[in-house]
Design a protein around this motif. Structure first.
Motif, PDB file in Angstrom:
ATOM      1  N   CYS A  31      83.446-116.500  -0.987  1.00 59.87           N
ATOM      2  CA  CYS A  31      83.477-117.917  -0.627  1.00 59.87           C
ATOM      3  C   CYS A  31      82.267-118.267   0.216  1.00 59.87           C
ATOM      4  CB  CYS A  31      84.763-118.270   0.119  1.00 59.87           C
ATOM      5  SG  CYS A  31      84.993-117.385   1.669  1.00 59.87           S
ATOM      6  N   SER A  32      81.924-119.535   0.237  1.00 62.88           N
ATOM      7  CA  SER A  32      80.864-120.054   1.094  1.00 62.88           C
ATOM      8  C   SER A  32      81.294-121.420   1.604  1.00 62.88           C
ATOM      9  CB  SER A  32      79.545-120.171   0.321  1.00 62.88           C
ATOM     10  OG  SER A  32      79.612-121.225  -0.622  1.00 62.88           O
ATOM     11  N   GLU A  33      80.732-121.794   2.748  1.00 64.70           N
ATOM     12  CA  GLU A  33      80.989-123.100   3.364  1.00 64.70           C
ATOM     13  C   GLU A  33      82.483-123.336   3.608  1.00 64.70           C
ATOM     14  OE1 GLU A  33      78.955-126.346   1.567  1.00 64.70           O
ATOM     15  OE2 GLU A  33      77.032-125.335   1.535  1.00 64.70           O
ATOM     16  N   LEU A  51      93.964-106.942  -1.875  1.00 66.78           N
ATOM     17  CA  LEU A  51      92.557-107.326  -1.983  1.00 66.78           C
ATOM     18  C   LEU A  51      91.653-106.118  -1.744  1.00 66.78           C
ATOM     19  CD1 LEU A  51      90.905-110.011  -2.356  1.00 66.78           C
ATOM     20  CD2 LEU A  51      90.614-109.988   0.119  1.00 66.78           C
ATOM     21  N   SER A  52      90.668-105.912  -2.638  1.00 64.22           N
ATOM     22  CA  SER A  52      89.779-104.768  -2.496  1.00 64.22           C
ATOM     23  C   SER A  52      88.339-105.163  -2.196  1.00 64.22           C
ATOM     24  CB  SER A  52      89.807-103.913  -3.775  1.00 64.22           C
ATOM     25  OG  SER A  52      89.347-104.666  -4.887  1.00 64.22           O
ATOM     26  N   SER A  53      87.947-106.405  -2.489  1.00 60.37           N
ATOM     27  CA  SER A  53      86.565-106.821  -2.274  1.00 60.37           C
ATOM     28  C   SER A  53      86.538-108.248  -1.740  1.00 60.37           C
ATOM     29  CB  SER A  53      85.781-106.738  -3.590  1.00 60.37           C
ATOM     30  OG  SER A  53      84.434-107.090  -3.404  1.00 60.37           O
ATOM     31  N   LEU A  54      85.767-108.467  -0.680  1.00 58.61           N
ATOM     32  CA  LEU A  54      85.726-109.781  -0.028  1.00 58.61           C
ATOM     33  C   LEU A  54      84.292-110.092   0.377  1.00 58.61           C
ATOM     34  CD1 LEU A  54      87.382-112.184   1.046  1.00 58.61           C
ATOM     35  CD2 LEU A  54      87.760-110.885   3.145  1.00 58.61           C
ATOM     36  N   HIS A  55      83.825-111.296   0.019  1.00 59.58           N
ATOM     37  CA  HIS A  55      82.435-111.684   0.271  1.00 59.58           C
ATOM     38  C   HIS A  55      82.389-113.074   0.909  1.00 59.58           C
ATOM     39  CE1 HIS A  55      81.098-108.428  -2.445  1.00 59.58           C
ATOM     40  NE2 HIS A  55      82.179-108.755  -3.135  1.00 59.58           N
ATOM     41  N   PHE A  56      81.663-113.182   2.012  1.00 54.98           N
ATOM     42  CA  PHE A  56      81.447-114.467   2.676  1.00 54.98           C
ATOM     43  C   PHE A  56      79.950-114.751   2.701  1.00 54.98           C
ATOM     44  CE2 PHE A  56      85.299-112.746   4.574  1.00 54.98           C
ATOM     45  CZ  PHE A  56      86.168-113.811   4.493  1.00 54.98           C
ATOM     46  N   LYS A  57      79.587-116.005   2.418  1.00 52.80           N
ATOM     47  CA  LYS A  57      78.183-116.389   2.464  1.00 52.80           C
ATOM     48  C   LYS A  57      78.063-117.845   2.877  1.00 52.80           C
ATOM     49  CE  LYS A  57      73.932-116.636  -0.278  1.00 52.80           C
ATOM     50  NZ  LYS A  57      73.333-116.479  -1.621  1.00 52.80           N
ATOM     51  N   ASP A  58      77.203-118.125   3.853  1.00 53.78           N
ATOM     52  CA  ASP A  58      76.921-119.491   4.303  1.00 53.78           C
ATOM     53  C   ASP A  58      78.158-120.229   4.775  1.00 53.78           C
ATOM     54  OD1 ASP A  58      74.189-119.241   3.722  1.00 53.78           O
ATOM     55  OD2 ASP A  58      74.499-119.803   1.646  1.00 53.78           O
ATOM     56  N   CYS A  59      79.072-119.526   5.399  1.00 56.27           N
ATOM     57  CA  CYS A  59      80.259-120.170   5.989  1.00 56.27           C
ATOM     58  C   CYS A  59      79.938-120.509   7.444  1.00 56.27           C
ATOM     59  CB  CYS A  59      81.478-119.254   5.879  1.00 56.27           C
ATOM     60  SG  CYS A  59      81.921-118.829   4.189  1.00 56.27           S
ATOM     61  N   ASP A  60      79.144-121.550   7.648  1.00 60.53           N
ATOM     62  CA  ASP A  60      78.620-121.869   8.975  1.00 60.53           C
ATOM     63  C   ASP A  60      79.699-122.275   9.970  1.00 60.53           C
ATOM     64  OD1 ASP A  60      76.060-121.329   8.102  1.00 60.53           O
ATOM     65  OD2 ASP A  60      75.651-123.393   7.533  1.00 60.53           O
ATOM     66  N   GLN A  61      80.830-122.809   9.480  1.00 61.84           N
ATOM     67  CA  GLN A  61      81.887-123.267  10.373  1.00 61.84           C
ATOM     68  C   GLN A  61      82.974-122.215  10.596  1.00 61.84           C
ATOM     69  OE1 GLN A  61      81.456-126.256  11.845  1.00 61.84           O
ATOM     70  NE2 GLN A  61      79.547-126.367  10.683  1.00 61.84           N
ATOM     71  N   LEU A  62      82.873-121.131   9.909  1.00 57.07           N
ATOM     72  CA  LEU A  62      83.904-120.092  10.010  1.00 57.07           C
ATOM     73  C   LEU A  62      83.732-119.301  11.300  1.00 57.07           C
ATOM     74  CD1 LEU A  62      86.271-118.865   8.412  1.00 57.07           C
ATOM     75  CD2 LEU A  62      84.646-117.231   7.455  1.00 57.07           C
ATOM     76  N   GLN A  63      84.711-119.381  12.188  1.00 59.04           N
ATOM     77  CA  GLN A  63      84.627-118.729  13.494  1.00 59.04           C
ATOM     78  C   GLN A  63      85.447-117.452  13.581  1.00 59.04           C
ATOM     79  OE1 GLN A  63      85.794-121.738  16.315  1.00 59.04           O
ATOM     80  NE2 GLN A  63      83.882-122.883  16.117  1.00 59.04           N
ATOM     81  N   SER A  88      78.510-119.097  12.883  1.00 61.74           N
ATOM     82  CA  SER A  88      79.465-119.334  13.973  1.00 61.74           C
ATOM     83  C   SER A  88      80.375-118.131  14.237  1.00 61.74           C
ATOM     84  CB  SER A  88      80.341-120.553  13.648  1.00 61.74           C
ATOM     85  OG  SER A  88      79.562-121.721  13.535  1.00 61.74           O
ATOM     86  N   LEU A  89      80.279-117.127  13.410  1.00 61.86           N
ATOM     87  CA  LEU A  89      81.166-115.968  13.530  1.00 61.86           C
ATOM     88  C   LEU A  89      80.719-115.082  14.693  1.00 61.86           C
ATOM     89  CD1 LEU A  89      83.607-114.771  11.990  1.00 61.86           C
ATOM     90  CD2 LEU A  89      81.972-113.336  10.755  1.00 61.86           C
ATOM     91  N   GLU A  90      81.624-114.827  15.652  1.00 63.65           N
ATOM     92  CA  GLU A  90      81.276-114.062  16.844  1.00 63.65           C
ATOM     93  C   GLU A  90      81.793-112.630  16.825  1.00 63.65           C
ATOM     94  OE1 GLU A  90      82.463-116.239  20.272  1.00 63.65           O
ATOM     95  OE2 GLU A  90      81.077-117.900  19.888  1.00 63.65           O
ATOM     96  N   GLU A  91      82.766-112.352  15.970  1.00 60.87           N
ATOM     97  CA  GLU A  91      83.256-110.984  15.866  1.00 60.87           C
ATOM     98  C   GLU A  91      83.922-110.754  14.515  1.00 60.87           C
ATOM     99  OE1 GLU A  91      86.218-110.065  18.745  1.00 60.87           O
ATOM    100  OE2 GLU A  91      87.478-111.781  18.257  1.00 60.87           O
ATOM    101  N   LEU A  92      83.973-109.506  14.133  1.00 61.64           N
ATOM    102  CA  LEU A  92      84.676-109.113  12.924  1.00 61.64           C
ATOM    103  C   LEU A  92      85.998-108.465  13.302  1.00 61.64           C
ATOM    104  CD1 LEU A  92      81.811-107.513  10.762  1.00 61.64           C
ATOM    105  CD2 LEU A  92      82.729-109.837  10.629  1.00 61.64           C
ATOM    106  N   PRO A  93      87.013-108.627  12.475  1.00 59.31           N
ATOM    107  CA  PRO A  93      88.285-107.957  12.759  1.00 59.31           C
ATOM    108  C   PRO A  93      88.143-106.446  12.602  1.00 59.31           C
ATOM    109  CG  PRO A  93      88.339-108.966  10.602  1.00 59.31           C
ATOM    110  CD  PRO A  93      87.059-109.414  11.236  1.00 59.31           C
ATOM    111  N   THR A  94      89.065-105.706  13.161  1.00 65.01           N
ATOM    112  CA  THR A  94      88.999-104.254  13.079  1.00 65.01           C
ATOM    113  C   THR A  94      89.066-103.783  11.631  1.00 65.01           C
ATOM    114  OG1 THR A  94      90.037-102.197  13.800  1.00 65.01           O
ATOM    115  CG2 THR A  94      91.505-104.066  13.377  1.00 65.01           C
TER     116      THR A  94
END
Length: 282
Positions: free
Chosen positions: A156-158, A169-181, A200-206
């Motif tokens: 997903c993006s944006e 779920l085995s594969s997950l891709h994020f691109k240009d999600c500027d508002q995703l915190q 806007s992303l400040e941390e990744l989940p474990t």
């Protein structure tokens, strides 16, 4: 008479045409507009503009046997009619000028791709058969609905908000999600995670509890640290992360490490014994 012989000669060779070739023929020549096409496997896909009545007419007559389809310039009514009759459709790709809403998705659909559908505001309910969803540059959509538990891959993006992820779920891709915190908890089954240009992303989940073997993080301006990694990680790519000052301990499973242009990073952690490729610069 000569024209009739030409037509008869062409008809005898129709069996040699691929579905794509035959589609082009049927949509460009009224004499063959009623010729049916058999789509026997997944290797055949059709990208077709339905703005021309002859093309839409042909597609409606053959959509029941098509498995992979990219209809272009389709109105909401045309999409509704096509999808209603798409009994074998497994892969659907929509791009560009689509309506603000989509009709019901065929229950047997396995892959749905939406690219640049900037008028699309609402997504329909996903069928339980859906295994892969790609949602890129659909700027009017601000929230991705929950995916079915059978989904294996998503991109997903944006997107501003993401709900709970499916268990399988085995594969997950994020691109240009500027508002995703914030990202939700990652499922145990996750094997590949890509996060690119999410400013806007400040941390990744474990990730330590997951099955992630490949992690790719790039150009996330606020991300300072990476979480503890899965013990199964084989490939780690960290590129253009200006605030990242430390990498987590690397599991023994890591075989590839790419570290590019991370200006705040002062040193690397202890390198695994089985590391076969190290690419570090900038």
């Amino acid at each position: 008479m000569e024209h009739l012989l030409d037509c008869l000669g062409l008809c005898t060779s129709l069996s040699l045409f691929t579905p794509k070739d035959l589609c082009i023929l049927c949509c460009s020549c009224k004499s063959f507009a009623d010729v049916p096409v058999s789509w026997l496997d997944y290797k055949h896909s059709i990208t077709i503009s339905v703005s021309q009545p002859s093309a839409y007419h042909w597609l409606r007559k053959n959509v029941a046997s098509i498995k992979r389809l990219t209809p272009q310039s389709a109105t909401e009514q045309q999409l509704q009619s096509l999808l209603h009759g798409a009994q074998a459709l497994a892969v659907l790709n929509l791009s560009g000028s689509t309506p603000s809403t989509l009709p019901s998705i065929p229950q047997q659909l396995e892959r749905l791709g939406l690219h640049g559908c900037d008028q699309l505001t609402v997504l329909p309910a996903y069928p339980t058969s859906l295994k892969e969803l790609s949602l890129y540059y659909c700027s009017a959509i601000t929230e991705m609905p929950s995916l079915p538990h059978t989904s294996k891959q998503s991109g997903c993006s944006e997107i501003r908000r993401l709900t709970n992820l499916p268990v399988g779920l085995s594969s997950l891709h994020f691109k240009d999600c500027d508002q995703l915190q914030v990202l939700p908890e990652m499922p145990f089954s996750l094997a590949e995670l890509t996060v690119r240009s999410c400013s806007s992303l400040e941390e990744l989940p474990t990730l330590s509890h997951t099955a992630v073997t490949r992690l790719f993080v790039e150009n996330c301006a606020r991300l300072r640290l990476l979480p503890a990694l899965s013990s199964k990680v084989v490939s780690l790519k960290v590129i253009q992360m200006p605030l990242l000052w430390q990498l987590p301990p690397l599991p023994h499973s890591v075989a590839e490490l790419f570290v590019h242009e991370n200006t705040a990073l002062q040193q690397l952690p202890a390198l695994p014994q089985h590391l076969t490729r190290l690419d570090c610069w900038g």
